[in-house]
Each structure stands twice: as structure tokens, then as C-alpha cells.
Design an enzyme around this catalytic site. Structure first.
Site, mmCIF file in Angstrom:
data_model
loop_
_atom_site.group_PDB
_atom_site.id
_atom_site.type_symbol
_atom_site.label_atom_id
_atom_site.label_comp_id
_atom_site.label_asym_id
_atom_site.label_seq_id
_atom_site.Cartn_x
_atom_site.Cartn_y
_atom_site.Cartn_z
ATOM 1 N N THR A 123 0.817 -1.208 0.000
ATOM 2 C CA THR A 123 0.000 0.000 0.000
ATOM 3 C C THR A 123 0.853 1.262 0.000
ATOM 4 O OG1 THR A 123 -1.572 1.270 1.371
ATOM 5 C CG2 THR A 123 -0.112 -0.229 2.517
ATOM 6 N N ASP A 124 0.280 2.350 -0.512
ATOM 7 C CA ASP A 124 0.963 3.640 -0.451
ATOM 8 C C ASP A 124 1.101 4.157 0.974
ATOM 9 O OD1 ASP A 124 -1.734 4.257 -0.015
ATOM 10 O OD2 ASP A 124 -1.922 5.613 -1.732
ATOM 11 N N GLU A 125 0.319 3.621 1.902
ATOM 12 C CA GLU A 125 0.309 4.132 3.274
ATOM 13 C C GLU A 125 1.618 3.885 4.022
ATOM 14 O OE1 GLU A 125 -3.370 3.660 5.501
ATOM 15 O OE2 GLU A 125 -4.338 2.934 3.674
ATOM 16 N N TYR A 147 -1.654 -0.238 11.072
ATOM 17 C CA TYR A 147 -1.849 -0.974 9.823
ATOM 18 C C TYR A 147 -0.695 -0.754 8.866
ATOM 19 C CZ TYR A 147 -3.178 -1.516 4.953
ATOM 20 O OH TYR A 147 -3.152 -1.827 3.614
ATOM 21 N N LYS A 151 2.272 -3.364 7.366
ATOM 22 C CA LYS A 151 2.535 -3.615 5.952
ATOM 23 C C LYS A 151 3.975 -3.266 5.591
ATOM 24 C CE LYS A 151 0.155 -4.793 3.118
ATOM 25 N NZ LYS A 151 -0.114 -6.170 2.590
#
Length: 334
Positions: A123-125, A147, A151
Site C-alpha cells: 500500500t501507499d500508506e 496498519y 505492511k
């Protein structure tokens, strides 16, 4: 190519599996999914009778189950993850267990069985928030939620297996996905289903947070390009090229459902809410020829239409989603 798809009964994973069989009816795909609250085996009903399809209900954290399904696979596409930021803020334990430990179990089994390629879907997060410009793949990771931290850990574990053991690993990082079959706790299906039922929708803070939107079908095409042609040990960004504030997105959904702004309830912002995400996806475009095909206006209209036409899919899930939302709202200080 024999492919193990983890989390294949979820929103993105099931789209990937359906795409794979649409492109090649003779494909061989094994889905491993625990069928937690957001995993829906009915998402795979269209491929359930295809000869090359196998479904295994199991936990990626279970070494015995993983060892059994990994044997004989040529590649792994790893979608399985706890993915909702709000729930990670309430309790990080399940996110660390699934996203970190589960990935480690899969990587160890892939190495042991000589799997040819391992695609870590991320993810970009993991980069945190960016005020201007866009992240490139060499940007240092700076996650701000449990979260995204879990990741980031999984990404680093995967890349470490490439550098230490020579496992053929590639990592993809995407922007916000939308489309059919998305569990109705995420913003687009949550807002659409609540508006269809005549209920208000919750907008965090002032709605200034900006996200780039990517149709799930484009995301899965990008993943398949990376699976087939990406360079081992590399990270590839997959973007949609449509940046919207949450306020703007809310307005578009209200318009699509014929609703007014009086249906919007402004709720306190969540902790550590990243203001903006943006990925530079020129690498996958230049190396692998990726271009998103779905026009956002058309894709959003088709998504709304899908939820209108598929109450039988989302209504059984709605009680779970509403219960999760109510639990979160009770825990937010007023």
C-alpha cells in the site's frame, strides 16, 4: 503457471482471480483464505467450477496449512491482510499477527518449496503523508498507523528474503482502490450502501484528506504485469491518477445517489490521519507498459450501479460493517 493467491476471497484478491481465469480459462489457481469477516467465498462463485481452481480455507499464520498449499506452486500473489486503519488503531495485535507473522510464514514456505516468484501486495500508506509531489519507489518508509507499519514490516521481510536468500520477490504498492465486491466498511461502499438505505454518512473532520483513486481492475492488471515481467527485488507503484479530497469524493457520491449534504454527518477525525498520499507510477508505466484503463467518472458510476443491483450480496454483510462502524464511533472522544 501454478499460482497461489492468498486472500483470494477478498475484494482485490477475488478480482485478481476472476481476471486470471478470464484471460486464461486453463489457468491453475489455488486460493488460500481464512474467510474472516471481509472474506466472502461467493466473490469467487463465477470460477468455482473451473477445473484449474482450488479453494482452501486456512490461515496464512498456520505453517502446516501453508506448507501444504505451497507445494508445487510456481508463484505466490500475496493479498491476505488485515487492512482497515481504524481497526488497527483500536488494536494492533491482529494486524501484526496476520500482516507480519503471516507474511513470514509464507516467505519461509516459498523458499523451502522453491517457488519461482513471490508478489508482495502492499500500500501507499507505508510512506506516511506527503504534502506536495509524489513518492518514488526509493522513498524511505515512514508509516503512521499500526496498519501501515505492519505492511511496511511485511514489505521489508519480503525484500530481505530476496537479498538474503535469493527468493524472487517483487513488491507492489497501490493507491486507494474502488469497485465492486468491496466490503462495506470502506468509504465508497459504506457511503453508497448507507445512502441507498436512506441513512447518513460519516465524514472525518473537514474532509481535506486527499487520496488517489484506482479501479480494482486496473490494480489487478498492474499486479499481473509485475508478476510476469517485474524485476526481482524491485518495488513497483500502481496508481490511478485521480486525486480527490474526501470532501470532493463525498460530493460525487451524494450526486450519484441523488442525495443532499444534509445526509452528511461530520465526525471527529481519526488519530494520526494522513493528509495526502500520492504515488509516482512512472516506473511500472515505462518498464511494463502499465496504463490505467478505467475512466474514474465511468468507473464510479459503474460501481454505484453495481451496489444498486447487488443488494443480495451486500445486505448480509452490512450488519457486520455497521456494527464495526458503531463500535468505532463509540470509542471516538466527543
Amino acid at each position: 503457471m501454478r499460482v497461489l493467491v492468498t486472500g483470494g476471497a477478498g475484494f482485490i484478491g477475488s478480482e485478481y482471480v476472476r481476471q486470471r481465469f478470464d484471460a486464461d480459462p486453463a489457468a491453475r489457481v489455488t486460493v488460500l483464505d481464512k474467510l474472516t469477516y471481509s472474506g466472502v467465498e461467493a466473490n469467487l462463485a463465477s470460477v468455482a467450477t473451473v477445473p484449474g481452481y482450488t479453494f482452501v480455507r486456512g490461515d496464512i499464520c498456520d505453517p502446516d496449512v501453508v506448507d501444504q498449499v505451497m507445494a508445487g506452486q510456481d508463484a505466490v500473489v500475496h493479498f491476505a491482510a488485515e487492512s482497515h486503519v481504524d481497526r488497527s488503531i483500536e488494536g494492533a495485535g491482529p494486524f501484526v499477527r496476520t500482516n507480519v507473522l503471516g507474511t513470514q510464514v509464507l516467505l519461509d514456505a516459498a523458499l523451502r518449496h522453491g517457488v519461482g516468484r513471490f508478489v508482495q501486495v502492499s500500500t501507499d500508506e507505508v510512506y506516511g503523508s506527503i504534502g506536495e509531489g509524489s513518492w518514488t519507489e526509493d522513498r524511505p518508509l515512514a508509516p503512521n498507523s499500526p496498519y501501515s507499519a505492519s505492511k511496511a514490516c511485511a514489505d521489508l521481510l519480503a525484500l530481505a528474503h530476496h537479498r538474503t536468500h535469493g527468493l524472487d520477490v517483487v513488491v507492489t504498492r497501490c493507491t486507494n482502490n474502488y469497485g465492486p465486491y468491496q466490503f462495506p466498511e470502506k468509504v465508497v461502499p459504506l457511503f453508497v450502501t448507507r445512502l441507498l438505505d436512506g441513512k447518513p454518512v460519516p465524514l472525518y473532520g473537514d474532509g481535506r484528506n486527499v487520496r488517489d483513486w484506482l479501479h480494482v481492475s486496473d490494480h489487478c492488471r498492474g499486479i499481473d504485469l509485475v508478476l510476469r515481467g517485474g524485476r526481482a527485488g524491485e518495488v513497483y507503484h500502481i496508481g490511478g491518477g485521480v486525486e480527490l479530497s474526501n470532501h470532493k469524493l463525498t460530493g460525487l457520491l451524494l450526486d450519484a445517489l441523488g442525495a443532499d449534504w444534509d445526509r452528511v454527518e461530520h465526525v471527529p477525525d481519526r488519530k494520526g490521519h494522513d493528509l495526502r498520499y500520492s504515488l509516482d507510477d512512472s516506473k511500472i508505466r515505462e518498464e511494463l507498459g502499465y496504463v490505467p484503463r478505467t475512466d474514474f467518472t465511468e468507473g464510479l458510476a459503474a460501481t454505484v450501479a453495481w451496489y444498486r443491483a447487488h443488494r443480495s450480496w451486500w445486505e448480509p454483510l452490512k450488519e457486520r460493517a455497521e456494527r464495526l462502524l458503531a463500535h468505532r464511533e463509540e470509542r471516538v472522544p466527543r
